[in-house]
Enzyme design. Structure first.
Site, mmCIF file in Angstrom:
data_model
loop_
_atom_site.group_PDB
_atom_site.id
_atom_site.type_symbol
_atom_site.label_atom_id
_atom_site.label_comp_id
_atom_site.label_asym_id
_atom_site.label_seq_id
_atom_site.Cartn_x
_atom_site.Cartn_y
_atom_site.Cartn_z
ATOM 1 C CG ASN A 66 19.154 21.610 56.042
ATOM 2 O OD1 ASN A 66 19.489 21.672 54.862
ATOM 3 N ND2 ASN A 66 20.033 21.434 57.026
ATOM 4 C CE LYS A 98 20.398 17.684 57.603
ATOM 5 N NZ LYS A 98 20.940 16.962 58.732
ATOM 6 C CG HIS A 119 23.238 22.747 59.703
ATOM 7 N ND1 HIS A 119 23.885 21.558 59.950
ATOM 8 C CD2 HIS A 119 21.912 22.482 59.795
ATOM 9 C CE1 HIS A 119 22.974 20.614 60.179
ATOM 10 N NE2 HIS A 119 21.770 21.155 60.095
ATOM 11 C CD GLU A 133 24.401 18.003 58.808
ATOM 12 O OE1 GLU A 133 24.070 18.466 57.698
ATOM 13 O OE2 GLU A 133 23.662 17.236 59.461
ATOM 14 C CD GLU A 193 19.258 22.333 63.476
ATOM 15 O OE1 GLU A 193 18.260 21.787 63.018
ATOM 16 O OE2 GLU A 193 20.330 22.426 62.852
ATOM 17 N N GLY A 219 19.626 13.966 63.065
ATOM 18 C CA GLY A 219 19.720 12.748 62.269
ATOM 19 C C GLY A 219 19.901 11.478 63.076
ATOM 20 C CB SER A 234 15.456 13.490 65.712
ATOM 21 O OG SER A 234 16.722 12.987 65.321
HETATM 22 C C1 PEP Z 1 19.079 19.452 60.565
HETATM 23 O O1 PEP Z 1 19.959 18.989 59.881
HETATM 24 O O2 PEP Z 1 18.980 20.676 60.704
HETATM 25 C C2 PEP Z 1 18.148 18.539 61.215
HETATM 26 C C3 PEP Z 1 17.409 19.009 62.185
HETATM 27 O O3 PEP Z 1 18.115 17.242 60.758
HETATM 28 P P1 PEP Z 1 17.117 16.067 61.228
HETATM 29 O O4 PEP Z 1 15.738 16.655 61.305
HETATM 30 O O5 PEP Z 1 17.231 15.020 60.174
HETATM 31 O O6 PEP Z 1 17.589 15.608 62.569
#
Ligand code: PEP
Length: 249
Positions: free
Chosen positions: A9, A11, A93, A95, A163, A169, A209
């Site tokens: 992703n 973003k 997601h 976000e 997630e 992040g 992460s």
């Molecule tokens: C995400 O935004 O779906 C995500 C898993 O981000 P990150 O790997 O940067 O934690």
């Protein structure tokens, strides 16, 4: 055999020049690589699909509107995404849930809109740190599954990404036991609702992460069929080792 997937992703990162990463990634991916999906920002979808045609990489969008068309300034429909050549769309997601106040029922409608345009939906769920610390994780996950998943889920039209919001992040990763507990729980809930045959075949991704140095360990957790990766998907040199770790898992 359940399929394995690594989805990246991007973003709100990347311009056309960054699509060169797709070609680099294709050269770094192992021959036995699992399915790899890159989800760039919407303006790059068409060009990404064109570049990806010469590679084993599939393209996905990061969101779609729940309606097929209409007066929704700034939004994009599932049909528009499919028209770019993309085959997947992320919905729900955290976000989007947080910054755009998306609710479970919105996610459910978006997944159905995706299917109507022959896109597979990557449906995201996950608890906040507050939920985790209050020992509410499984209740939250159960509620999100019940609310966000339509009734016509199949292994072909749906991928679920767990997630934990506190892991996205942040560099913080749940323990293997915590990941396995939630993934086992998701699989059991899917079996109750859709039957064991369908539930057994739905890919469950872990996201939050995932990095080259922790991917192999994460893929050891039970019922983890791959990863949804944010930051570490932007550079082919970071994403490729994660894909290799998945191939070897
Ligand atoms: C995400 O935004 O779906 C995500 C898993 O981000 P990150 O790997 O940067 O934690």
């Amino acid at each position: 055999m359940r399929r394995k997937l690594a989805a990246g992703n991007w973003k709100m990162n990347g311009t056309a020049a960054d699509l060169a990463e797709l070609n680099v990634l294709a050269t770094l991916m192992p021959a036995d690589a699992p399915e790899v999906i890159i989800c760039p920002p919407a303006p790059l979808l068409y060009r990404a699909s064109t570049v990806a045609q010469a590679t084993p990489i599939s393209i996905g969008a990061q969101d779609c509107h729940m309606q097929a068309s209409g007066a929704f300034t700034g939004d994009i429909s599932a049909a528009m995404i499919a028209d770019t050549g993309a085959a997947y769309v992320i919905v729900g997601h955290s976000e989007r849930r947080e910054a755009h106040a998306e609710r479970d029922r919105d996610i459910r409608k978006k997944a159905k809109a995706a299917w109507a345009s022959n896109l597979a939906a990557i449906i995201c769920i996950g608890e906040t740190l507050e939920d985790r610390e209050a020992d509410n994780t499984l209740d939250i996950i159960a509620g999100q599954l019940a609310g966000s998943l339509p009734t016509a889920v199949t292994a072909a039209n749906t991928i679920i990404a767990y997630e934990p919001i506190w892991a996205i992040g942040t560099g913080k990763v749940p323990t293997l036991d915590q990941i396995a507990e939630v993934h086992d729980f998701i699989r059991s809930k899917l079996a109750i609702r859709y039957g064991a045959d369908i539930a057994d075949m739905i890919p469950l991704l872990y996201g939050g992460s995932v990095k080259p140095d922790n991917a192999a360990l994460i893929f050891e957790a039970g019922n983890v069929d791959g990863a949804l990766v944010g930051g570490a998907s932007l550079k082919a040199t970071d994403f490729a080792p994660i894909i290799s770790a998945l191939a070897q898992s």
